[in-house]
Design an enzyme around this catalytic site. Structure first.
Site, mmCIF file in Angstrom:
data_model
loop_
_atom_site.group_PDB
_atom_site.id
_atom_site.type_symbol
_atom_site.label_atom_id
_atom_site.label_comp_id
_atom_site.label_asym_id
_atom_site.label_seq_id
_atom_site.Cartn_x
_atom_site.Cartn_y
_atom_site.Cartn_z
ATOM 1 N N LEU A 191 -7.282 -0.782 -2.630
ATOM 2 C CA LEU A 191 -6.397 -1.079 -3.580
ATOM 3 C C LEU A 191 -6.495 -2.654 -3.655
ATOM 4 C CD1 LEU A 191 -3.268 1.052 -3.000
ATOM 5 C CD2 LEU A 191 -5.152 1.456 -4.338
ATOM 6 N N LEU A 240 -17.950 -13.045 -8.105
ATOM 7 C CA LEU A 240 -19.056 -14.129 -8.170
ATOM 8 C C LEU A 240 -18.614 -15.376 -8.971
ATOM 9 C CD1 LEU A 240 -22.360 -11.958 -8.953
ATOM 10 C CD2 LEU A 240 -21.966 -13.399 -6.936
ATOM 11 N N THR A 258 -5.526 -1.299 7.713
ATOM 12 C CA THR A 258 -6.808 -1.691 8.173
ATOM 13 C C THR A 258 -6.483 -1.741 9.696
ATOM 14 O OG1 THR A 258 -7.016 -2.861 6.009
ATOM 15 C CG2 THR A 258 -8.244 -3.527 8.014
ATOM 16 N N GLU A 261 -4.742 -6.086 -5.103
ATOM 17 C CA GLU A 261 -3.379 -6.486 -5.577
ATOM 18 C C GLU A 261 -3.419 -6.812 -7.119
ATOM 19 O OE1 GLU A 261 -1.069 -9.289 -3.350
ATOM 20 O OE2 GLU A 261 -1.736 -8.133 -1.413
ATOM 21 N N CYS A 300 -6.090 -10.194 2.618
ATOM 22 C CA CYS A 300 -7.096 -9.256 3.189
ATOM 23 C C CYS A 300 -8.645 -9.790 3.382
ATOM 24 C CB CYS A 300 -7.090 -7.997 2.123
ATOM 25 S SG CYS A 300 -5.471 -7.328 1.835
ATOM 26 N N GLU A 341 -7.648 2.303 2.454
ATOM 27 C CA GLU A 341 -7.379 1.945 1.341
ATOM 28 C C GLU A 341 -8.495 0.791 0.754
ATOM 29 O OE1 GLU A 341 -5.810 -0.855 -0.154
ATOM 30 O OE2 GLU A 341 -5.548 -1.673 1.975
ATOM 31 N N VAL A 396 0.604 -1.475 -0.036
ATOM 32 C CA VAL A 396 -0.167 0.015 0.000
ATOM 33 C C VAL A 396 0.874 1.165 -0.120
ATOM 34 C CG1 VAL A 396 -1.583 1.273 1.266
ATOM 35 C CG2 VAL A 396 -1.869 -1.276 1.182
ATOM 36 N N LYS A 439 -4.201 -15.230 -6.295
ATOM 37 C CA LYS A 439 -4.870 -14.976 -7.214
ATOM 38 C C LYS A 439 -4.047 -14.307 -8.518
ATOM 39 C CE LYS A 439 -5.562 -10.031 -6.534
ATOM 40 N NZ LYS A 439 -6.384 -8.751 -6.550
HETATM 41 C C1 UGA Z 1 -9.171 -7.240 -1.618
HETATM 42 C C2 UGA Z 1 -10.278 -6.003 -2.222
HETATM 43 O O1 UGA Z 1 -10.671 -6.457 -3.254
HETATM 44 C C3 UGA Z 1 -9.575 -4.537 -2.265
HETATM 45 O O2 UGA Z 1 -10.749 -3.656 -2.407
HETATM 46 C C4 UGA Z 1 -8.890 -4.335 -0.809
HETATM 47 O O3 UGA Z 1 -8.314 -2.966 -0.820
HETATM 48 C C5 UGA Z 1 -8.012 -5.324 -0.541
HETATM 49 O O4 UGA Z 1 -8.523 -6.621 -0.624
HETATM 50 C C6 UGA Z 1 -7.243 -4.997 0.715
HETATM 51 O O5 UGA Z 1 -8.039 -5.250 1.876
HETATM 52 O O6 UGA Z 1 -6.361 -4.359 0.812
HETATM 53 P P1 UGA Z 1 -7.273 -8.663 -2.779
HETATM 54 O O7 UGA Z 1 -6.973 -9.106 -1.572
HETATM 55 O O8 UGA Z 1 -6.016 -7.869 -3.494
HETATM 56 O O9 UGA Z 1 -8.251 -7.147 -2.644
HETATM 57 O O10 UGA Z 1 -8.156 -9.465 -3.768
HETATM 58 P P2 UGA Z 1 -9.346 -9.571 -4.606
HETATM 59 O O11 UGA Z 1 -9.363 -9.277 -6.138
HETATM 60 O O12 UGA Z 1 -10.522 -8.963 -3.802
HETATM 61 O O13 UGA Z 1 -9.597 -11.292 -4.476
HETATM 62 C C7 UGA Z 1 -9.336 -11.861 -3.333
HETATM 63 C C8 UGA Z 1 -9.721 -13.623 -3.243
HETATM 64 O O14 UGA Z 1 -11.047 -13.741 -3.796
HETATM 65 C C9 UGA Z 1 -8.476 -14.102 -4.252
HETATM 66 O O15 UGA Z 1 -8.428 -15.186 -3.609
HETATM 67 C C10 UGA Z 1 -9.701 -14.338 -5.555
HETATM 68 O O16 UGA Z 1 -8.882 -15.273 -6.293
HETATM 69 C C11 UGA Z 1 -10.877 -14.615 -4.767
HETATM 70 N N1 UGA Z 1 -12.027 -14.470 -5.829
HETATM 71 C C12 UGA Z 1 -12.394 -13.116 -6.430
HETATM 72 C C13 UGA Z 1 -12.614 -15.304 -6.029
HETATM 73 O O17 UGA Z 1 -12.443 -16.721 -5.699
HETATM 74 N N2 UGA Z 1 -13.965 -15.179 -7.221
HETATM 75 C C14 UGA Z 1 -14.150 -14.063 -7.542
HETATM 76 O O18 UGA Z 1 -14.951 -14.019 -8.450
HETATM 77 C C15 UGA Z 1 -13.255 -13.099 -7.247
#
Ligand code: UGA
Length: 447
Positions: free
Chosen positions: A149, A246, A123, A151, A256, A147, A12, A316
């Protein structure tokens, strides 16, 4: 143009430093880790974040951003001090404020005159903004500014935020912070510190709930022969449900969603509110990995001595972050059952080598990881896994089982190559066993 200090050169902190510098501010980043500071000063970033190296490089050249281990130097002319330190989870799921308090102490000791406005981006435990404002009253002004954001697309999220949340009891300070974001033209929500702090946890807990909802639904859709992809599309088109998070898969991970979900559950318990929903979301998430283990046991029998290829290790795509990675959780479960696990990740191989230490073999290519495998699992949604040479991969594997746990390859083309193919979104139902227990190449099954 403002002078901004940022405490903490993590994901961040570095994104905010480069982003705020690009907006024209002069930014000094303070971190206690000398090696990090030295590397970052040369533009070398130790984590993978698309677009960030170029952004940082450009602003280092313009001399708008610099890094230091000295609080005194970093704070000397700062009007704002952004706090971007980690708040790890404790055993009961609550957030540890040790680094946050340390940052406050250091800022209090080394602040210039006038003192900078503290902008809290970490956080944090809900309520700490008000508690610290009381503790440091007459010395520091505190604004909570969480924040959001993600990743892998953090640079884009910085420049195109969906919202800016500013929680403070001091309206003038809140408006000064809002002014920093004015060029980004995002909706701004002014509120109190506790609401801002909870909004961060609530957003991530909701995203986690959406993912678990999709995963729970995939069990039903698989059973009734519904098309999981189309189902997601229909849901997403309703603006009340909204797009994103979804897609059924191996489960959510990272630093996070699991952590913030646990923090909300902990808050609920502490305040005698129901934590049932949050517990169910977490349990469903763990269950996704077990669904694959159960399938592999059903198809391969005893897993001891079997070789499983796991494609992708980061939590991811577009990140090399291995924290709380569902892919690694699956690898561990398989290993505990005696399987040999080989993996390959396009960005995280370096970090994997350090942490694997014998229990996991790390290959230099997808084909290398698939060599001699009885089954292959696509565990991370890296786009390049959609277009691998699966003809070649099928040839080097010992077995024919493929589990696309992220729904990124085309089932019909894989079936044509003779794979026994499984995914969370496919229409043909199977519990993974055939009448005589033999393998069924060239078929597609819902998990
Ligand atoms: C998440 C939030 O999306 C951000 O808005 C937030 O700022 C961040 O945490 C944080 O707290 O700093 P991030 O952890 O980078 O971001 O990842 P996401 O894109 O939210 O994905 C999280 C997990 O959910 C991943 O393992 C991804 O594979 C999974 N996922 C996501 C699914 O299984 N299905 C989906 O449709 C979307």
């Amino acid at each position: 143009m403002s002078n901004i200090a940022i405490v903490g050169a993590g994901h961040v902190g570095v994104v905010y430093a480069a982003g705020l510098a690009e907006l024209g501010h002069r930014v000094k980043v303070i971190d206690i880790d000398r090696r990090k500071v030295e590397r970052l000063s040369k533009g070398s970033i130790w984590f993978y974040e698309p677009g960030l190296p170029e952004l940082l490089e450009r602003n280092l050249r313009r001399r708008r951003v610099s890094f230091t281990t000295s609080y005194a130097e970093g704070l000397a002319r700062a009007t704002f001090a952004f706090i971007c330190v980690p708040t790890p989870t404790t055993d009961d799921g609550s957030l540890d404020d040790i680094y946050l308090r340390k940052a406050f102490d250091e800022i209090r000791k080394h602040k210039g005159r006038p003192a900078p406005i503290i902008v809290n981006k970490s956080t944090v435990p809900v309520g700490i903004g008000d508690a610290l404002a009381r503790e440091f009253a007459n010395e520091l002004t505190v604004v909570s500014n969480p924040e959001f954001l993600a990743e892998g697309r953090a640079v884009d999220d910085f420049f195109r935020p969906s919202r800016v949340v500013i929680g403070s009891r001091d309206r003038t300070a809140a408006e000064q912070v809002a002014e920093l974001y004015a060029p980004l033209r995002a909706p701004v929500v002014f509120t109190d510190p506790a609401t801002a702090e909870l909004s961060k946890l609530a957003s991530n807990a909701f995203l986690a709930t959406k993912v678990s909802f999709a995963n729970a639904l995939s069990q039903i859709s698989g059973a009734v022969g519904a098309d999981g992809e189309k189902l997601g599309q229909v849901l997403s088109l309703d603006p009340r449900i909204g797009q994103g998070h979804l897609r059924p898969g191996l489960g959510f991970g990272g630093s996070c969603l699991p952590k913030d979900l646990a923090a909300v559950a902990n808050l609920a318990r502490r305040h005698s509110a129901s934590a049932d929903l949050f517990s169910a979301v977490a349990a469903l998430n763990r269950g996704q990995q077990s669904r694959i283990v159960d399938l592999l046991k059903a198809r391969l029998g005893e897993l001891s001595g079997k070789r499983i290829c796991i494609l992708g290790a980061s939590f991811k795509a577009n990140t090399d972050d291995l924290r709380d990675s569902p892919a690694l959780a699956l690898a561990r479960q398989l290993r505990e059952l005696g399987a040999e696990v080989a993996t390959f990740d396009p960005a995280a191989n370096g970090a994997l080598h350090t942490m694997a230490r014998g229990w996991l073999s790390v290959a230099r290519s997808a084909g290398g990881a698939a060599l001699g495998a009885d089954a292959l699992v696509i565990a991370t949604d890296w786009p390049e896994f959609a277009s691998l040479d699966y003809t070649r991969i099928r040839q080097v594997m010992r077995g024919s089982i493929m589990v696309d746990a992220r729904s990124i390859v085309r089932a019909d083309s894989l079936r044509e190559l003779g794979f026994e193919f499984y995914s969370f979104t496919n229409t043909e139902h199977s519990n993974g066993s055939t009448e005589n227990g033999s393998s069924v190449p060239g078929t597609v099954h819902a998990l």
